[in-house]
Design a protein around this motif. Structure first.
Motif, PDB file in Angstrom:
ATOM      1  N   UNK A   1       0.844  -1.192   0.000  1.00  0.00           N
ATOM      2  CA  UNK A   1       0.000   0.000   0.000  1.00  0.00           C
ATOM      3  C   UNK A   1       0.880   1.243   0.000  1.00  0.00           C
ATOM      4  N   UNK A   2       0.746   2.046  -1.023  1.00  0.00           N
ATOM      5  CA  UNK A   2       1.494   3.296  -1.115  1.00  0.00           C
ATOM      6  C   UNK A   2       0.734   4.390  -0.376  1.00  0.00           C
ATOM      7  N   UNK A   3       1.450   5.180   0.400  1.00  0.00           N
ATOM      8  CA  UNK A   3       0.813   6.242   1.178  1.00  0.00           C
ATOM      9  C   UNK A   3       0.404   7.395   0.270  1.00  0.00           C
ATOM     10  N   UNK A   4      -0.523   8.246   0.707  1.00  0.00           N
ATOM     11  CA  UNK A   4      -0.878   9.429  -0.088  1.00  0.00           C
ATOM     12  C   UNK A   4       0.344  10.285  -0.429  1.00  0.00           C
ATOM     13  N   UNK A   5       1.274  10.401   0.511  1.00  0.00           N
ATOM     14  CA  UNK A   5       2.478  11.193   0.245  1.00  0.00           C
ATOM     15  C   UNK A   5       3.326  10.551  -0.843  1.00  0.00           C
ATOM     16  N   UNK A   6       3.432   9.228  -0.815  1.00  0.00           N
ATOM     17  CA  UNK A   6       4.221   8.522  -1.835  1.00  0.00           C
ATOM     18  C   UNK A   6       3.547   8.623  -3.202  1.00  0.00           C
ATOM     19  N   UNK A   7       2.237   8.537  -3.231  1.00  0.00           N
ATOM     20  CA  UNK A   7       1.522   8.686  -4.501  1.00  0.00           C
ATOM     21  C   UNK A   7       1.719  10.090  -5.065  1.00  0.00           C
ATOM     22  N   UNK A   8       1.735  11.086  -4.197  1.00  0.00           N
ATOM     23  CA  UNK A   8       1.991  12.456  -4.636  1.00  0.00           C
ATOM     24  C   UNK A   8       3.398  12.591  -5.195  1.00  0.00           C
ATOM     25  N   UNK A   9       4.366  11.980  -4.531  1.00  0.00           N
ATOM     26  CA  UNK A   9       5.744  12.019  -5.017  1.00  0.00           C
ATOM     27  C   UNK A   9       5.852  11.385  -6.407  1.00  0.00           C
ATOM     28  N   UNK A  10       5.175  10.269  -6.609  1.00  0.00           N
ATOM     29  CA  UNK A  10       5.210   9.606  -7.911  1.00  0.00           C
ATOM     30  C   UNK A  10       4.502  10.443  -8.970  1.00  0.00           C
ATOM     31  N   UNK A  11       3.418  11.112  -8.594  1.00  0.00           N
ATOM     32  CA  UNK A  11       2.736  12.009  -9.531  1.00  0.00           C
ATOM     33  C   UNK A  11       3.639  13.167  -9.946  1.00  0.00           C
ATOM     34  N   UNK A  12       4.421  13.657  -9.020  1.00  0.00           N
ATOM     35  CA  UNK A  12       5.332  14.756  -9.327  1.00  0.00           C
ATOM     36  C   UNK A  12       6.471  14.293 -10.227  1.00  0.00           C
ATOM     37  N   UNK A  13       6.941  13.059  -9.998  1.00  0.00           N
ATOM     38  CA  UNK A  13       8.041  12.531 -10.810  1.00  0.00           C
ATOM     39  C   UNK A  13       7.567  12.142 -12.207  1.00  0.00           C
ATOM     40  N   UNK A  14       6.312  11.666 -12.285  1.00  0.00           N
ATOM     41  CA  UNK A  14       5.733  11.229 -13.565  1.00  0.00           C
ATOM     42  C   UNK A  14       4.324  11.810 -13.679  1.00  0.00           C
ATOM     43  N   UNK A  15       4.232  13.092 -14.017  1.00  0.00           N
ATOM     44  CA  UNK A  15       2.917  13.764 -13.999  1.00  0.00           C
ATOM     45  C   UNK A  15       1.965  13.238 -15.064  1.00  0.00           C
ATOM     46  N   UNK A  16       0.687  13.268 -14.724  1.00  0.00           N
ATOM     47  CA  UNK A  16      -0.350  12.918 -15.689  1.00  0.00           C
ATOM     48  C   UNK A  16      -0.414  13.985 -16.775  1.00  0.00           C
TER      49      UNK A  16
END
Length: 262
Positions: A237-252
């Protein structure tokens, strides 16, 4: 899988290891190895209770007609050593009118040889066209390429599918490593999250794909070790903070993107 006789026992062992670890969906197609992948899957599943497996295969565009689809389906069933498929997908669009393909899929569903049907490599306009056809809204899934480095579906396809309760089957969910310049396995954010959870980079990539509702990932591997790791990614389970970090690294994307296809 199925193309190399010297790897056959290893590949069968990997499939069975995945099932032993809890996997229940197997995705294949008549195109893969010109039927050899289906034959491999059929042998791997021979000692396993068929009712425990959700089996998916696909029909090629040139075989998606009223005249040819039933023959293709029967050939797939023979190779897979089963009398039905849980899901039969139209692999990608070809020259056969979509209405004809849908009508034949519905007819085959009525025979019991397929329990349900869906589509693959459909973009947003394809899905909207499908939904306007008689019975088109009976499709139960769309299978598209989707991973952290290829997020074109996020702009229109995934929102539309969620609105219409159409699940996504994500193929190539780990982008085949660093193929096509995605650099997922060398990204510092991905590496840091993997280290934090004491898991592999590939497990992080899979966990990102399947954290979303109604999204199934179908990673391919011929390795028993990788297979069990893939299945274990469902427990990450990825935390909300980790999901945000991944979104920033690979933006939609913020605009419509061409549909990625392998």
């Amino acid at each position: 899988m199925g193309d190399r006789p010297d790897q056959r026992e290893t590949e069968i062992a990997a499939i069975r290891a995945g099932i032993a670890a809890g996997a229940r969906v197997i995705d294949t197609a008549e195109m893969y190895g010109s039927g050899r992948a289906e034959d491999l899957v059929g042998e791997a599943l021979a000692p396993i209770d068929r009712q425990q497996i959700y089996l998916i295969s696909k029909v090629l565009p040139e075989n998606a007609s009223r005249q040819r689809m039933a023959v293709s389906l029967d050939a797939s069933l023979r190779r897979l050593r089963t009398d039905y498929l849980d899901l039969y997908l139209y692999h990608w669009r070809g020259n056969v009118p979509l209405a004809e393909t849908v009508a034949e899929l519905q007819r085959l569903q009525q025979t019991g040889k397929i329990r349900s049907w869906g589509v693959s490599n459909f973009d947003i306009d394809d899905l909207k066209e499908l939904w306007q056809l008689p019975g088109g809204d009976q499709a139960v899934a769309n299978e598209d390429l989707y991973h952290l480095g290829s997020r074109g579906l996020d702009y229109a396809v995934l929102p539309w599918q969620r609105e219409h309760q159409l699940p996504l089957i994500a193929y190539s969910p780990i982008a085949q490593g660093d193929a096509w310049g995605h650099h997922l396995t060398t990204n510092e954010t991905v590496k840091a999250i993997a280290a934090q959870h004491h898991v592999s980079i590939y497990q992080v990539l899979l966990a990102w794909v399947i954290h979303q509702p109604q999204v199934l990932a179908i990673p391919q591997t011929s390795s028993v070790a990788h297979m069990t790791q893939n299945v274990a990614a469902a427990d990450l389970t990825l935390s909300p903070a980790e999901l945000t970090q991944l979104d920033q690294a690979f933006p939609a994307p913020t605009t419509k993107q061409p549909l990625d296809i392998l």
